[in-house]
Scaffold this active site. Structure first.
Site, PDB file in Angstrom:
ATOM      1  CD  GLU A   1       0.940  -5.350   6.270  1.00 25.31           C
ATOM      2  OE1 GLU A   1       2.128  -6.303   6.707  1.00 25.31           O
ATOM      3  OE2 GLU A   1       0.344  -5.434   5.282  1.00 25.31           O
TER       4      GLU A   1
ATOM      5  N   GLY B   1       0.784  -4.949   1.469  1.00 24.47           N
ATOM      6  CA  GLY B   1      -0.407  -5.388   0.254  1.00 24.47           C
ATOM      7  C   GLY B   1      -0.089  -5.946  -0.759  1.00 24.47           C
TER       8      GLY B   1
ATOM      9  CD  GLU C   1      -2.250  -7.669   3.303  1.00 17.54           C
ATOM     10  OE1 GLU C   1      -1.807  -6.409   2.913  1.00 17.54           O
ATOM     11  OE2 GLU C   1      -2.931  -7.847   4.409  1.00 17.54           O
TER      12      GLU C   1
ATOM     13  CB  ALA D   1      -0.874   0.073   1.309  1.00 20.99           C
TER      14      ALA D   1
HETATM   15  N1  CO8 Z   1       4.680   3.281  -0.724  1.00 17.23           N
HETATM   16  C1  CO8 Z   1       5.017   4.270  -1.277  1.00 17.23           C
HETATM   17  N2  CO8 Z   1       6.159   4.470  -2.007  1.00 17.23           N
HETATM   18  C2  CO8 Z   1       7.121   3.344  -1.749  1.00 17.23           C
HETATM   19  C3  CO8 Z   1       6.628   2.260  -1.130  1.00 17.23           C
HETATM   20  C4  CO8 Z   1       5.364   1.986  -0.575  1.00 17.23           C
HETATM   21  N3  CO8 Z   1       5.058   1.002  -0.048  1.00 17.23           N
HETATM   22  N4  CO8 Z   1       7.903   1.272  -1.205  1.00 17.23           N
HETATM   23  C5  CO8 Z   1       8.820   1.951  -1.808  1.00 17.23           C
HETATM   24  N5  CO8 Z   1       8.166   3.268  -2.212  1.00 17.23           N
HETATM   25  C6  CO8 Z   1       8.727   4.292  -2.918  1.00 17.23           C
HETATM   26  C7  CO8 Z   1      10.008   4.810  -1.974  1.00 17.23           C
HETATM   27  O1  CO8 Z   1       9.424   6.078  -1.274  1.00 17.23           O
HETATM   28  C8  CO8 Z   1      10.926   5.578  -3.250  1.00 17.23           C
HETATM   29  O2  CO8 Z   1      10.492   6.801  -3.900  1.00 17.23           O
HETATM   30  P1  CO8 Z   1      11.515   8.137  -4.060  1.00 17.23           P
HETATM   31  O3  CO8 Z   1      12.525   7.394  -5.078  1.00 17.23           O
HETATM   32  O4  CO8 Z   1      10.352   8.939  -4.673  1.00 17.23           O
HETATM   33  O5  CO8 Z   1      11.994   8.433  -2.857  1.00 17.23           O
HETATM   34  C9  CO8 Z   1      10.904   4.518  -4.332  1.00 17.23           C
HETATM   35  O6  CO8 Z   1       9.636   3.583  -3.981  1.00 17.23           O
HETATM   36  C10 CO8 Z   1      12.039   3.415  -4.188  1.00 17.23           C
HETATM   37  O7  CO8 Z   1      12.095   2.816  -2.825  1.00 17.23           O
HETATM   38  P2  CO8 Z   1      13.374   2.870  -1.786  1.00 17.23           P
HETATM   39  O8  CO8 Z   1      14.058   4.311  -2.254  1.00 17.23           O
HETATM   40  O9  CO8 Z   1      12.953   2.803  -0.390  1.00 17.23           O
HETATM   41  O10 CO8 Z   1      14.021   1.624  -2.347  1.00 17.23           O
HETATM   42  P3  CO8 Z   1      15.222   0.835  -1.671  1.00 17.23           P
HETATM   43  O11 CO8 Z   1      15.823  -0.219  -2.555  1.00 17.23           O
HETATM   44  O12 CO8 Z   1      16.215   1.485  -0.821  1.00 17.23           O
HETATM   45  O13 CO8 Z   1      14.153  -0.126  -0.725  1.00 17.23           O
HETATM   46  C11 CO8 Z   1      12.306  -1.425   0.070  1.00 17.23           C
HETATM   47  C12 CO8 Z   1      13.303  -1.197  -1.244  1.00 17.23           C
HETATM   48  C13 CO8 Z   1      13.131  -2.266   0.994  1.00 17.23           C
HETATM   49  C14 CO8 Z   1      11.232  -2.254  -0.850  1.00 17.23           C
HETATM   50  C15 CO8 Z   1      11.710  -0.136   0.540  1.00 17.23           C
HETATM   51  O14 CO8 Z   1      11.301   0.590  -0.570  1.00 17.23           O
HETATM   52  C16 CO8 Z   1      10.584  -0.462   1.528  1.00 17.23           C
HETATM   53  O15 CO8 Z   1      10.775  -1.083   2.687  1.00 17.23           O
HETATM   54  N6  CO8 Z   1       9.421  -0.089   1.120  1.00 17.23           N
HETATM   55  C17 CO8 Z   1       8.048  -0.146   1.936  1.00 17.23           C
HETATM   56  C18 CO8 Z   1       7.635  -1.747   2.001  1.00 17.23           C
HETATM   57  C19 CO8 Z   1       6.766  -1.851   3.209  1.00 17.23           C
HETATM   58  O16 CO8 Z   1       6.679  -1.426   4.342  1.00 17.23           O
HETATM   59  N7  CO8 Z   1       5.452  -2.059   2.562  1.00 17.23           N
HETATM   60  C20 CO8 Z   1       4.050  -2.532   3.274  1.00 17.23           C
HETATM   61  C21 CO8 Z   1       3.290  -1.107   3.187  1.00 17.23           C
HETATM   62  S1  CO8 Z   1       1.897  -1.258   4.326  1.00 17.23           S
HETATM   63  C22 CO8 Z   1       1.021  -2.113   3.612  1.00 17.23           C
HETATM   64  O17 CO8 Z   1       1.118  -2.515   2.235  1.00 17.23           O
HETATM   65  C23 CO8 Z   1      -0.446  -2.295   4.243  1.00 17.23           C
HETATM   66  C24 CO8 Z   1      -1.314  -3.187   3.377  1.00 17.23           C
HETATM   67  C25 CO8 Z   1      -2.764  -3.307   3.819  1.00 17.23           C
HETATM   68  C26 CO8 Z   1      -3.401  -1.959   3.610  1.00 17.23           C
HETATM   69  C27 CO8 Z   1      -4.713  -1.907   4.409  1.00 17.23           C
HETATM   70  C28 CO8 Z   1      -5.505  -0.266   3.796  1.00 17.23           C
HETATM   71  C29 CO8 Z   1      -5.646   0.570   4.829  1.00 17.23           C
END
Ligand code: CO8
Length: 250
Positions: A131, A108, A111, A63
């Site tokens: 999460e 997500g 999921e 998400a």
């Molecule tokens: N949301 C928004 N942007 C994201 C996300 C995300 N989940 N993941 C990555 N990005 C973006 C980064 O912000 C970055 O953007 P920018 O270049 O503009 O700064 C770009 O993608 C590249 O990411 P990174 O620079 O972070 O890349 P890395 O190689 O350093 O890291 C990772 C890769 C390890 C995947 C890292 O990006 C990360 O940890 N991302 C988040 C993963 C995460 O925690 N996902 C779970 C989110 S919560 C969720 O999904 C809840 C689901 C249920 C929802 C229920 C509805 C209410």
């Protein structure tokens, strides 16, 4: 469509999340587009669906955290409901849906893959439910579908720790069906989907339904459903033709 690519080859439709710069994170617009695509798939003539992410790094990083950082409970509920609608539609689609997990499948994103019927992963895939590291619990069915696929102990481990696991570990717990080198992943998923599409789509669809519904039914109910569904297959022309073709070959 802005965020979803849709490409049809024979009987197979490939849907690609196209938000590569954000690792295919799914904002509300992505989910809205999914609803439209899945509505179309419900009644079109395609026989199998593949879902994947654009680029070489991510299936979907989940998400949209930037969006979630600005919303309150009412908007969060709307977002969660939209996600559930998409994932329930995937699960309810009477055709096989294959997740080609080509990199990160987190939160997500994991999921979304869990709602698909089959998961093929690239060797570099990483899956997880991070999460709790963000102060939320899984919200798009993670607690329920992960539990049913890998069992409660493994589901709790993944959810409590938020740790990311590689394709091998995911396969060892049944979270991933098969692993392929990244360059071959989509080709393998397509070949598999085309092979399944050659079978009776009525029989495949009804089997999907039986497995999904059977998961939460007691054994007597599940077996009864199977008997009725099996008998229903005998009402189809396709069953007649396929059996006659087999006998004709002899
Ligand atoms: N949301 C928004 N942007 C994201 C996300 C995300 N989940 N993941 C990555 N990005 C973006 C980064 O912000 C970055 O953007 P920018 O270049 O503009 O700064 C770009 O993608 C590249 O990411 P990174 O620079 O972070 O890349 P890395 O190689 O350093 O890291 C990772 C890769 C390890 C995947 C890292 O990006 C990360 O940890 N991302 C988040 C993963 C995460 O925690 N996902 C779970 C989110 S919560 C969720 O999904 C809840 C689901 C249920 C929802 C229920 C509805 C209410």
């Amino acid at each position: 469509m802005r965020y979803l690519g849709e490409e049809r080859e024979g009987d197979v439709v490939v849907i690609t999340i196209e938000r590569e710069d954000k690792l295919n994170a799914m904002n509300l617009e992505v989910m809205d587009e999914f609803v439209g695509v899945l509505e179309k798939l419900r009644s079109d003539s395609s026989k199998a669906v593949i879902i994947t992410g654009s680029g070489r790094r991510a299936f979907s990083a989940g998400a949209d955290i930037e969006y979630m950082s600005r919303i309150g409970p009412a908007e969060a509920e709307r977002y969660a409901l939209r996600g559930h609608e998409v994932l329930n539609r995937i699960e309810g689609l009477e055709k096989p849906v294959i997740a080609a997990v080509n990199g990160y499948a987190l939160g997500g994103g994991c999921e979304l893959a869990l709602a698909c019927d089959i998961r093929f992963a690239s060797a570099n895939a990483q899956l997880g439910q991070p999460e709790v590291t963000l102060g939320i619990c899984p919200g798009w069915g993670g607690t329920q579908r992960l539990l049913r696929i890998v069992g409660p102990a493994r589901a709790k481990d993944l959810i409590f720790s938020g740790r990311r696991i590689g394709a091998e570990e995911a396969a060892s717990m049944g979270l991933v069906n098969r692993i392929f080198p990244q360059d071959g992943l989509l080709g393998e998923a397509r070949a598999y989907a085309q092979a399944v599409a050659k079978n009776s789509s009525f029989a495949v669809g009804i089997s999907k339904n039986l497995v999904n519904k059977g998961m939460d039914a007691n054994i007597d109910t599940g077996l009864k459903m199977e008997i009725y569904s099996w008998a229903l297959c005998f009402a189809t022309k396709e069953r007649e033709e396929r059996m006659a073709a087999f006998l004709g070959k002899k």
